[in-house]
Design an enzyme around this catalytic site. Structure first.
Site, mmCIF file in Angstrom:
data_model
loop_
_atom_site.group_PDB
_atom_site.id
_atom_site.type_symbol
_atom_site.label_atom_id
_atom_site.label_comp_id
_atom_site.label_asym_id
_atom_site.label_seq_id
_atom_site.Cartn_x
_atom_site.Cartn_y
_atom_site.Cartn_z
ATOM 1 N N ALA A 1 52.977 40.066 31.952
ATOM 2 C CA ALA A 1 54.431 39.943 31.880
ATOM 3 C C ALA A 1 54.831 38.589 31.277
ATOM 4 O O ALA A 1 54.174 37.588 31.573
ATOM 5 C CB ALA A 1 55.022 40.075 33.279
ATOM 6 N N PRO A 2 55.877 38.559 30.442
ATOM 7 C CA PRO A 2 56.808 39.641 30.090
ATOM 8 C C PRO A 2 56.361 40.550 28.953
ATOM 9 O O PRO A 2 57.139 41.372 28.486
ATOM 10 C CB PRO A 2 58.068 38.857 29.680
ATOM 11 C CG PRO A 2 57.542 37.577 29.109
ATOM 12 C CD PRO A 2 56.303 37.248 29.899
ATOM 13 N N GLY A 3 55.120 40.422 28.505
ATOM 14 C CA GLY A 3 54.607 41.438 27.590
ATOM 15 C C GLY A 3 54.510 41.023 26.132
ATOM 16 O O GLY A 3 54.204 41.857 25.280
ATOM 17 N N GLY A 4 54.757 39.751 25.839
ATOM 18 C CA GLY A 4 54.714 39.304 24.442
ATOM 19 C C GLY A 4 53.351 39.564 23.802
ATOM 20 O O GLY A 4 53.268 40.126 22.705
ATOM 21 N N LYS A 5 52.307 39.196 24.515
ATOM 22 C CA LYS A 5 50.978 39.332 23.901
ATOM 23 C C LYS A 5 50.527 40.791 23.931
ATOM 24 O O LYS A 5 49.879 41.257 22.996
ATOM 25 C CB LYS A 5 49.978 38.397 24.592
ATOM 26 C CG LYS A 5 50.367 36.923 24.400
ATOM 27 C CD LYS A 5 49.332 35.961 24.918
ATOM 28 C CE LYS A 5 49.815 34.517 24.836
ATOM 29 N NZ LYS A 5 50.857 34.181 25.844
ATOM 30 N N ASP B 1 50.241 43.071 35.934
ATOM 31 C CA ASP B 1 50.833 41.811 36.414
ATOM 32 C C ASP B 1 51.094 41.968 37.901
ATOM 33 O O ASP B 1 51.286 43.074 38.408
ATOM 34 C CB ASP B 1 52.136 41.482 35.673
ATOM 35 C CG ASP B 1 52.444 39.976 35.703
ATOM 36 O OD1 ASP B 1 52.134 39.272 34.718
ATOM 37 O OD2 ASP B 1 52.994 39.499 36.728
ATOM 38 N N ASP C 1 46.812 42.657 41.530
ATOM 39 C CA ASP C 1 46.379 41.267 41.643
ATOM 40 C C ASP C 1 45.069 41.099 40.883
ATOM 41 O O ASP C 1 44.050 41.701 41.253
ATOM 42 C CB ASP C 1 46.193 40.945 43.137
ATOM 43 C CG ASP C 1 45.791 39.501 43.373
ATOM 44 O OD1 ASP C 1 45.420 38.811 42.401
ATOM 45 O OD2 ASP C 1 45.831 39.074 44.543
ATOM 46 N N ASP D 1 45.544 35.702 30.242
ATOM 47 C CA ASP D 1 46.534 34.663 29.884
ATOM 48 C C ASP D 1 46.997 34.093 31.225
ATOM 49 O O ASP D 1 48.005 34.504 31.785
ATOM 50 C CB ASP D 1 47.679 35.325 29.111
ATOM 51 C CG ASP D 1 48.670 34.322 28.563
ATOM 52 O OD1 ASP D 1 48.329 33.124 28.488
ATOM 53 O OD2 ASP D 1 49.800 34.734 28.218
ATOM 54 N N CYS E 1 48.580 27.956 28.547
ATOM 55 C CA CYS E 1 49.488 27.082 27.797
ATOM 56 C C CYS E 1 49.456 25.711 28.490
ATOM 57 O O CYS E 1 50.485 25.115 28.775
ATOM 58 C CB CYS E 1 50.892 27.661 27.693
ATOM 59 S SG CYS E 1 51.654 28.106 29.252
HETATM 60 C C1 SAM Z 1 51.374 32.951 31.330
HETATM 61 S S1 SAM Z 1 52.229 34.258 32.103
HETATM 62 C C2 SAM Z 1 51.777 35.629 31.076
HETATM 63 C C3 SAM Z 1 52.545 35.737 29.755
HETATM 64 C C4 SAM Z 1 52.226 37.018 29.007
HETATM 65 N N1 SAM Z 1 50.808 37.179 28.772
HETATM 66 C C5 SAM Z 1 52.952 37.105 27.688
HETATM 67 O O1 SAM Z 1 52.384 36.751 26.657
HETATM 68 O O2 SAM Z 1 54.113 37.555 27.675
HETATM 69 C C6 SAM Z 1 51.258 34.509 33.551
HETATM 70 C C7 SAM Z 1 51.551 35.778 34.324
HETATM 71 O O3 SAM Z 1 50.572 35.877 35.366
HETATM 72 C C8 SAM Z 1 51.140 36.613 36.400
HETATM 73 N N2 SAM Z 1 50.297 36.446 37.601
HETATM 74 C C9 SAM Z 1 50.245 35.406 38.462
HETATM 75 N N3 SAM Z 1 49.322 35.626 39.420
HETATM 76 C C10 SAM Z 1 48.766 36.842 39.148
HETATM 77 C C11 SAM Z 1 47.751 37.623 39.773
HETATM 78 N N4 SAM Z 1 47.115 37.190 40.866
HETATM 79 N N5 SAM Z 1 47.441 38.822 39.218
HETATM 80 C C12 SAM Z 1 48.065 39.271 38.113
HETATM 81 N N6 SAM Z 1 49.051 38.564 37.482
HETATM 82 C C13 SAM Z 1 49.377 37.372 37.981
HETATM 83 C C14 SAM Z 1 52.533 36.043 36.514
HETATM 84 O O4 SAM Z 1 53.397 36.958 37.179
HETATM 85 C C15 SAM Z 1 52.887 35.837 35.033
HETATM 86 O O5 SAM Z 1 53.635 36.928 34.544
#
Ligand code: SAM
Length: 422
Positions: free
Chosen positions: A243-247, A265, A291, A310, A363
């Site tokens: 999330a939010p799904g860009g990649k 996510d 998770d 990511d 990032c």
């Molecule tokens: C860096 S952001 C991802 C951005 C996304 N890849 C994009 O390009 O749009 C990290 C994401 O990890 C999720 N997250 C955090 N802990 C998590 C877990 N234990 N399992 C799965 N997702 C998790 C968060 O909700 C967040 O959306």
């Protein structure tokens, strides 16, 4: 400002409350003031400190936040000073403390009279000089002795707005012409095949055919992920923090919409944004809430050819887009984030087919979350090795590559490509 500075809310969440302002100019002014104050917070706080006879009581911190907004207008915007002072005094009146308007008025007027002296303090603290928290400055200085000044300068600058052209619907050259026809000038963003950086940021409502999915907003550094993952049609792909799904969307666009992509996510609200993004782009994926540290359910029973992790991180590479990170993130968050990233790597690795690839992305600019994290992982697994990405962008780091935030260029990202023995 009060919500972010004193109550620990994220700037995005705090600004969401202003989305219903009727006039778009008001919305953008609120944004500009909040982003600007957070970018320059130590300077405004030092000015307020120098101008106040004694610190505000806890209950009046909201008024102090208002003063920071008033000072920012006088130091960093072209708003006429009399208008900035009058608006700040009006706001103080609206906040309902009878003594406040006179105090705000006197303080801002005194700032104007003494501004030359106040803006040039003899011995500014590192925070005031660099506009970063001290702990983070120290970490950046240690990690990037040659580059930390540019990193800090880029972190305090305004970010460029970069688009990712949807290759399934148009081409970069064609979309650039479409933008030109509505008066928006762009240049191709280096190191990406479909990135266009706008010469001035605009709202997505001004982008031709945005709602028809011709284009998405995505930083150039983020656009490197799908290239490195290199998903092929027909492969099973897991985007473990999607999330939010860009990649996710980029992975699908790049491979003709054909990979069997699982977007996972932990956050169900953020997953709604994945759904909305894919819908706008007319792409499809499986979506699961779960998770990544504890694989369970259907998504965990599949074996994937490629996994994108990511990972949640300090986000120190995207501070220019989220200046609240400088103040919300605390030094001891880093250890907990590193622990979470390590648990994700360990839990996801068994879901990869032999010969499969896991792309680890953050990032972050901090080695603990990047190369040190990968070094430790490789030490735990003898069926994993890192393949140095063959790329011209950024710089080679142990096990991967890093981009640093740059004026007009990408945000700060780290990528490591990990391969599983076949
Ligand atoms: C860096 S952001 C991802 C951005 C996304 N890849 C994009 O390009 O749009 C990290 C994401 O990890 C999720 N997250 C955090 N802990 C998590 C877990 N234990 N399992 C799965 N997702 C998790 C968060 O909700 C967040 O959306």
């Amino acid at each position: 400002m009060h919500a972010v500075r004193d109550q620990g809310r994220s700037l995005d969440a705090a600004l969401a409350e202003f989305e219903d302002l009727d006039d778009p100019r008001d919305r953008s002014l609120v944004r500009e003031l909040c982003y600007g104050v957070l970018r320059t917070l130590p300077r405004q706080a030092a000015l307020a400190g120098a101008l106040l006879h004694r610190p505000f009581k806890r209950a009046d911190r909201d008024l102090e936040a208002l003063i920071l907004v008033g000072l920012y207008q006088l130091t960093d915007t072209r708003i006429p000073p009399h208008a900035a002072v009058a608006a700040t005094v009006d706001a103080a009146r609206a906040m309902g403390r009878t003594w406040a308007p006179a105090l705000v008025n006197a303080l801002l007027r005194r700032f104007q009279r003494e501004r030359a002296r106040l803006l040039d303090p003899p011995d500014p603290t590192p925070e005031v000089r660099w506009l970063f928290p001290r702990w983070l400055l120290e970490k950046l200085q240690a990690a990037w002795p040659q580059h930390w000044r540019e990193i800090v300068a880029a972190g305090n600058a305004r970010p460029p707005m970069t688009l990712r052209v949807n290759r399934l619907k148009t081409t970069r050259a064609h979309y650039a012409r479409q933008l030109g026809s509505v008066g928006l000038t762009v240049h191709p963003s280096q190191d990406t095949s479909h990135g266009l950086t706008l010469d001035r940021p605009v709202s997505t409502a001004e982008l031709p055919s945005f709602s028809a999915g011709l284009v998405s907003v995505q930083d150039a550094g983020a656009q490197l992920a799908a290239e490195l993952l290199d998903a092929q049609p027909g492969e099973r792909i897991l985007d473990a923090c999607a999330a939010p799904g860009g990649k996710s969307a980029h992975i699908l666009e790049r491979a003709g919409g054909k990979p069997d992509l699982m977007a996972l996510d932990i956050d169900p609200v953020r997953l709604e944004r994945v759904r909305a993004n894919l819908r706008r782009l007319t792409l499809s994926a499986r979506i699961a809430q779960g998770d990544a540290t504890a694989p369970d359910g259907d998504w965990a029973r599949t074996r994937y050819h490629r996994i994108l992790l990511d990972a949640p991180c300090s986000a120190t590479g995207v501070i220019r887009r989220h200046p609240d990170i400088k103040w919300l993130r605390k030094e001891n968050d880093i250890e907990a984030l590193c622990d979470l990233q390590a648990r994700m790597l360990d839990a996801l690795w068994p879901l990869l087919v032999p010969g499969g690839t896991l792309l680890y992305a953050t990032c972050s600019l901090l080695p603990a979350e990047n190369e040190a994290q990968i070094r430790a992982f490789l030490g735990r697994r003898d069926d994993a090795h890192a393949r140095p990405p063959a790329a011209a962008w950024g710089m080679a780091r142990p096990y991967g590559r890093q981009t640093l935030p740059q004026a007009g260029g990408p945000d700060g990202f780290y990528y490591a490509v990990l391969e599983k023995s076949g």
